[in-house]
Enzyme design. Structure first.
Site, PDB file in Angstrom:
ATOM      1  N   ASP A 209      45.509  44.171  38.207  1.00  0.00           N
ATOM      2  CA  ASP A 209      44.968  43.406  39.444  1.00  0.00           C
ATOM      3  C   ASP A 209      44.381  44.632  40.080  1.00  0.00           C
ATOM      4  O   ASP A 209      44.641  45.835  40.247  1.00  0.00           O
ATOM      5  CB  ASP A 209      46.031  42.750  40.163  1.00  0.00           C
ATOM      6  CG  ASP A 209      46.494  41.655  39.561  1.00  0.00           C
ATOM      7  OD1 ASP A 209      46.022  41.207  38.563  1.00  0.00           O
ATOM      8  OD2 ASP A 209      47.815  41.149  39.920  1.00  0.00           O
ATOM      9  N   LYS A 210      43.329  44.579  40.933  1.00  0.00           N
ATOM     10  CA  LYS A 210      42.639  45.409  41.824  1.00  0.00           C
ATOM     11  C   LYS A 210      43.789  46.309  42.708  1.00  0.00           C
ATOM     12  O   LYS A 210      43.595  47.382  42.637  1.00  0.00           O
ATOM     13  CB  LYS A 210      41.637  44.600  42.894  1.00  0.00           C
ATOM     14  CG  LYS A 210      40.915  45.516  43.683  1.00  0.00           C
ATOM     15  CD  LYS A 210      40.247  44.814  44.746  1.00  0.00           C
ATOM     16  CE  LYS A 210      39.802  45.580  45.845  1.00  0.00           C
ATOM     17  NZ  LYS A 210      39.028  44.700  46.840  1.00  0.00           N
TER      18      LYS A 210
END
Length: 338
Positions: free
Chosen positions: A148-149
């Site tokens: 995830d970012k």
């Protein structure tokens, strides 16, 4: 449900199961089944004749029936050319076949709508001319798996197509050893345990994932071990048996163990213990400086795709994670577990 991506369409083939209740609108049903698109895009595809039910065009308001066969084509825009960008990367290992990067938080792994630049892929293209080129995928060269970012930590990147195929197979057959560290609100019932539960799109918020009935999502398994206890918080080591979208974050939240700082899944407020005075101020300050979930992909191990040697990699916790850990150890009664 099966899907293919060719000719600038994302294609899906669905067969409505016998146990499905009649009366659900076609557009609503498809929106609940196809995670990669929105109800608006589905409605547009229906209007343009790209969706058929039993080989006939139907309206969005059509009520599905058990045994209906639905064929879907969602137009996909042609992505822009991806350019190399000089972005500092923490490369922890590299050879002719692969490299390991310790991804920083607030970095998207590959270009996509809304993030065509500033991604890990843009930086990798500057770093090396040798990246695998997955078939029909021009925006994810080298990318075998994702984070995830706002999750930091280790990613393996393939530098040629052979390495990409082998590494992808390792992930598919669960031959990759990977562990994460997370700080969570609350305390698990046991020092070690396993969380299971299918993960699918949250029916109440399509921007989130959720634990859903097995027939509505993908099976997922997460193993955990307590590393350190604090006052109303815990440091966990987590091992993935599957790799679903937001898996760790969703499994933790579903068990009332919200990831510390996780804005999407409810970990960015004081969940347990007093929320007054200096304690309240400490957590407000930590949330403000952290701006993400305290989740880090710490280790990665696998058989090298060329040499056959077992390789294992470990990464340092990033500064923001260490800051939270330090404050908890100083102010929240740590109890080390060995």
């Amino acid at each position: 449900m099966s899907n293919n991506n060719r000719n600038q369409f994302q294609e899906y083939h669905l067969e409505v199961p016998q146990e499905e209740t009649s009366g659900t609108r076609l557009d609503k049903y498809l929106a609940s089944k196809i995670e990669e698109t929105s109800r608006t895009k589905i409605q547009e595809a229906i209007k343009d004749g790209h969706i058929t039910v039993n080989e006939k065009k139907e309206k969005a308001s059509y009520n599905i029936e058990p045994d209906d066969i639905i064929d879907v084509q969602i137009p996909t825009p042609t992505p822009p050319d991806i350019t190399a960008e000089e972005i500092p990367l923490d490369i922890v290992y590299e050879d002719d076949d692969l490299l390991l990067v310790n991804k920083s938080a607030n970095m998207v792994v590959h270009p996509a709508k809304g993030n065509w630049s500033g991604t890990l892929v843009n930086g990798l293209m500057w770093h090396t001319d040798e990246l695998s080129e997955p078939e029909e995928d021009t925006v994810r060269p080298g990318i075998v798996h994702r984070l995830d970012k706002d999750t930091s930590g280790l990613l393996v990147v393939a530098k040629n197509d052979k390495a990409h195929r082998i590494l992808s197979e390792y992930f598919r057959t669960k031959e990759i050893e990977r562990t994460y560290w997370a700080i969570v609100w609350g305390t698990p019932d046991e020092k070690e345990g396993t969380i299971t539960g299918a993960i699918g799109r949250d029916p109440h918020n399509r921007k989130r994932m959720a634990v859903v009935p097995e027939d509505k999502g993908k099976h997922a398994t997460t193993h955990y071990k307590v590393l350190e206890y604090f006052d109303h918080l815990t440091l966990l080591e987590l091992k993935l048996e599957t790799g679903r979208t937001h898996q760790i974050r969703v499994h933790l939240a579903d068990n009332n163990l919200w990831g510390f700082g996780d804005q999407k899944y409810g970990g960015d407020s004081v969940r347990y213990g007093p929320n007054t005075g200096s304690r309240k101020q400490m957590f407000q300050n930590l949330f403000a400086s952290l701006q993400r979930q305290c989740l880090h992909a710490k280790t990665l191990g696998f058989e090298h795709p060329t040499t056959g040697e077992i390789v294992e990699f470990n990464s340092e916790l990033p500064g923001d994670f260490q800051q939270v850990l330090g404050m908890l150890r100083q102010n929240c009664k740590p109890n080390h577990i060995y």
